[in-house]
Write a protein that holds these residues in place. Structure first.
Motif, short mmCIF file in Angstrom:
data_model
loop_
_atom_site.label_atom_id
_atom_site.label_comp_id
_atom_site.label_asym_id
_atom_site.label_seq_id
_atom_site.Cartn_x
_atom_site.Cartn_y
_atom_site.Cartn_z
N GLY A 34 59.47 66.09 16.00
CA GLY A 34 58.38 65.28 15.42
C GLY A 34 58.46 63.85 15.89
N MET A 35 59.67 63.31 16.00
CA MET A 35 59.85 61.93 16.49
C MET A 35 59.39 61.80 17.94
SD MET A 35 60.92 59.82 14.23
CE MET A 35 61.66 58.46 15.13
N ASP A 36 59.69 62.81 18.74
CA ASP A 36 59.28 62.74 20.15
C ASP A 36 57.75 62.80 20.27
OD1 ASP A 36 61.87 62.52 21.08
OD2 ASP A 36 62.14 64.67 21.32
N HIS A 200 60.79 57.45 28.51
CA HIS A 200 61.44 58.14 27.39
C HIS A 200 62.27 59.31 27.92
CE1 HIS A 200 61.95 60.37 23.65
NE2 HIS A 200 61.63 59.24 23.03
N PRO A 201 63.54 59.42 27.50
CA PRO A 201 64.43 60.43 28.09
C PRO A 201 64.01 61.86 27.80
CG PRO A 201 65.50 59.37 26.21
CD PRO A 201 64.23 58.60 26.49
N VAL A 202 63.26 62.11 26.73
CA VAL A 202 62.86 63.49 26.41
C VAL A 202 61.46 63.79 26.92
CG1 VAL A 202 62.50 65.18 24.56
CG2 VAL A 202 64.35 63.47 24.37
N THR A 203 60.51 62.94 26.62
CA THR A 203 59.12 63.26 26.97
C THR A 203 58.75 62.81 28.37
OG1 THR A 203 58.30 61.13 26.17
CG2 THR A 203 58.46 62.93 24.54
N GLY A 204 59.55 61.89 28.96
CA GLY A 204 59.22 61.36 30.28
C GLY A 204 58.07 60.37 30.26
N ARG A 205 57.56 60.05 29.08
CA ARG A 205 56.43 59.11 29.01
C ARG A 205 56.91 57.68 29.23
NH1 ARG A 205 52.11 59.91 24.28
NH2 ARG A 205 51.06 58.34 25.57
N LYS A 206 56.10 56.91 29.93
CA LYS A 206 56.40 55.49 30.13
C LYS A 206 55.90 54.69 28.94
CE LYS A 206 56.51 55.34 35.14
NZ LYS A 206 55.82 54.93 36.35
N SER A 207 56.59 53.58 28.67
CA SER A 207 56.11 52.67 27.62
C SER A 207 56.42 51.23 28.00
CB SER A 207 56.75 53.01 26.27
OG SER A 207 58.14 52.82 26.34
N TRP A 255 61.64 55.26 12.95
CA TRP A 255 60.85 55.00 14.16
C TRP A 255 61.73 55.03 15.40
CZ3 TRP A 255 61.55 51.21 10.32
CH2 TRP A 255 62.29 50.08 10.69
N ASP A 256 61.06 55.31 16.52
CA ASP A 256 61.74 55.34 17.82
C ASP A 256 61.56 53.98 18.48
OD1 ASP A 256 62.66 55.81 20.40
OD2 ASP A 256 61.87 57.86 20.47
N ASN A 257 62.65 53.24 18.60
CA ASN A 257 62.59 51.89 19.18
C ASN A 257 62.31 51.91 20.67
OD1 ASN A 257 63.27 49.97 16.97
ND2 ASN A 257 65.05 51.33 16.81
N ARG A 258 62.40 53.09 21.30
CA ARG A 258 62.15 53.18 22.73
C ARG A 258 60.66 53.23 23.04
NH1 ARG A 258 66.12 58.27 23.10
NH2 ARG A 258 64.54 58.86 21.57
N ARG A 276 67.10 48.91 3.28
CA ARG A 276 68.39 49.18 3.93
C ARG A 276 68.17 50.06 5.16
NH1 ARG A 276 72.58 49.57 -1.15
NH2 ARG A 276 71.44 48.07 -2.45
N ARG A 277 68.71 49.58 6.28
CA ARG A 277 68.44 50.27 7.54
C ARG A 277 69.71 50.83 8.17
NH1 ARG A 277 66.95 46.46 12.00
NH2 ARG A 277 68.86 47.12 13.04
N THR A 278 69.65 52.08 8.58
CA THR A 278 70.66 52.63 9.47
C THR A 278 70.01 52.71 10.85
OG1 THR A 278 70.00 54.75 8.52
CG2 THR A 278 72.18 53.94 7.93
N THR A 279 70.83 52.56 11.89
CA THR A 279 70.29 52.50 13.24
C THR A 279 71.07 53.48 14.11
OG1 THR A 279 70.00 50.15 12.80
CG2 THR A 279 69.65 50.87 15.07
N ILE A 280 70.34 54.30 14.84
CA ILE A 280 70.99 55.26 15.75
C ILE A 280 71.16 54.58 17.10
CG2 ILE A 280 70.88 57.56 16.78
CD1 ILE A 280 70.99 57.48 13.67
N ALA A 281 72.39 54.59 17.59
CA ALA A 281 72.69 53.95 18.88
C ALA A 281 71.95 54.66 20.01
CB ALA A 281 74.19 53.99 19.14
N GLY A 282 71.51 53.88 20.98
CA GLY A 282 70.90 54.46 22.18
C GLY A 282 71.96 55.10 23.05
N GLU A 283 71.52 55.93 24.00
CA GLU A 283 72.48 56.63 24.84
C GLU A 283 72.63 56.00 26.21
OE1 GLU A 283 70.71 60.41 24.06
OE2 GLU A 283 71.39 60.04 22.01
N SER A 284 71.68 55.15 26.60
CA SER A 284 71.81 54.55 27.93
C SER A 284 71.13 53.18 27.98
CB SER A 284 71.22 55.47 28.99
OG SER A 284 69.90 55.77 28.66
N MET A 285 71.55 52.40 28.96
CA MET A 285 70.94 51.09 29.19
C MET A 285 69.64 51.31 29.96
SD MET A 285 74.25 48.90 30.34
CE MET A 285 75.81 49.07 29.50
N THR A 286 68.75 50.32 29.91
CA THR A 286 67.52 50.44 30.72
C THR A 286 67.76 49.87 32.12
OG1 THR A 286 66.58 48.32 29.98
CG2 THR A 286 66.08 50.28 28.65
N VAL A 287 68.84 49.08 32.28
CA VAL A 287 69.24 48.48 33.56
C VAL A 287 70.75 48.51 33.61
CG1 VAL A 287 69.09 46.42 35.02
CG2 VAL A 287 67.47 46.71 33.16
#
Ligand code: OGA
Ligand code: MN
Length: 292
Positions: A34-36, A200-207, A255-258, A276-287
């Motif tokens: 659903g997030m993707d 986006h690593p899953v959908t391949g969509r650019k943003s 929300w997806d910060n990507r 109160r916010r929990t944040t999921i770490a990203g898996e890769s750098m953009t550069v």
């Protein structure tokens, strides 16, 4: 579990699931799918404890450490290290004074941003739990950076394809005139590089990877870069890309910060707003770059 699309289509309202309790792998996968598809999901009536919020969050990756993201000393933290305190409260759970430095710093959340774009490896998801909400103002607003990218003309897409920005809390806070940072804070907030167009690593969509933390474009004069980033943000925050969430107590918004930007709207800061916010770490750098 059901997801109903809200206008203009990138926000889903989820029903039929209790996310305060452990999920089955199939439930977690359905939420991630659903997030993707959407990029923002809203759950109502989820009276989380901090531990339950943490357990739900861990279905989607590892938790990001909050250090390096604020000016609150460890000894003055109201919540555990894994929670970003997005409230207007001090360690005594009372609203911060109008001129409190932490409050002034947190006002930066009123600028459009993507969480942790100031980190070399920026965040994947944010999960914000409304423990005590306000009903006048204090909305969280979102814009869809995939749709905003898609709507650019071909010449602009070509021009921005390989641009790299520098992001820092120094830039976002500087925009509001908050410049009183210690040498240690300036070192902690050292700018990092991010692509302006990300995939986006899953959908391949650019943003469009926009954020108030972005303060320079590599190789560009600073005023030209900032004027251009403002133009892009103005484009990306038009109403066809926009959704405003008005909070009810115990909503959980994810929300997806990507692929989105968000901001909070002004509210009466003498009222308690405990978020109160929990944040999921990203898996890769953009550069490619050194980690902090
Ligand atoms: C956040 C944030 C907005 C809000 O949690 O990352 O920007 O509504 N909060 O408090
Ligand atoms: Mn935020």
């Amino acid at each position: 579990m059901e997801i109903r699309a809200l206008n203009p289509g990138f926000v889903g309202e989820v029903s039929g699931i209790d996310i305060t309790q452990p999920l089955t792998p199939a439930q977690a996968a359905a939420i991630e799918a659903g997030m993707d598809q959407y990029a923002v999901l809203i759950f109502h009536g989820q009276p989380f404890t901090d531990e339950q919020q943490k357990a739900f969050s861990l279905n989607f990756g590892s938790l990001e450490d909050t250090t390096g993201g604020n000016v609150t000393k460890a000894s003055e933290k109201r919540l555990g290290a894994f929670m970003a305190d997005v409230s207007n409260l001090g360690p005594d759970h009372k609203p911060l004074a109008r001129d409190d430095r932490k409050r002034l710093f947190n006002l930066g959340n009123q600028l459009w941003h993507s969480d942790s774009s100031f980190r070399a490896t920026p965040a994947k998801y944010s999960l914000l739990s409304g423990r005590i909400t306000v009903d006048q103002g204090g909305q969280t607003q979102f814009c869809d950076m995939r749709a905003a990218y898609d709507a650019l003309d071909a010449a602009t897409k070509a021009e921005i394809e390989n641009l790299i920005c520098e992001h820092s809390l120094i830039y976002s806070r500087g925009t509001l005139g908050f410049t009183d940072l210690s040498e240690a804070e300036r070192a902690m907030f050292k700018p990092v590089r991010q692509r302006l167009v990300r995939v986006h690593p899953v959908t391949g969509r650019k943003s469009l990877y926009l954020s108030s933390h972005a303060g320079t474009i590599i190789g560009w004069p600073v005023p030209e870069a900032r004027a251009f980033l403002r133009d892009l943000l103005e484009h990306a925050t038009q109403k066809q890309f926009f959704h405003a969430h008005s909070w009810q107590q115990y909503d959980l918004v994810m929300w997806d910060n990507r692929s989105t930007v968000h901001r909070v709207t002004r509210f009466d800061d003498t009222k308690v707003r405990d978020m109160r916010r929990t944040t999921i770490a990203g898996e890769s750098m953009t550069v490619a770059q050194l980690a902090a």
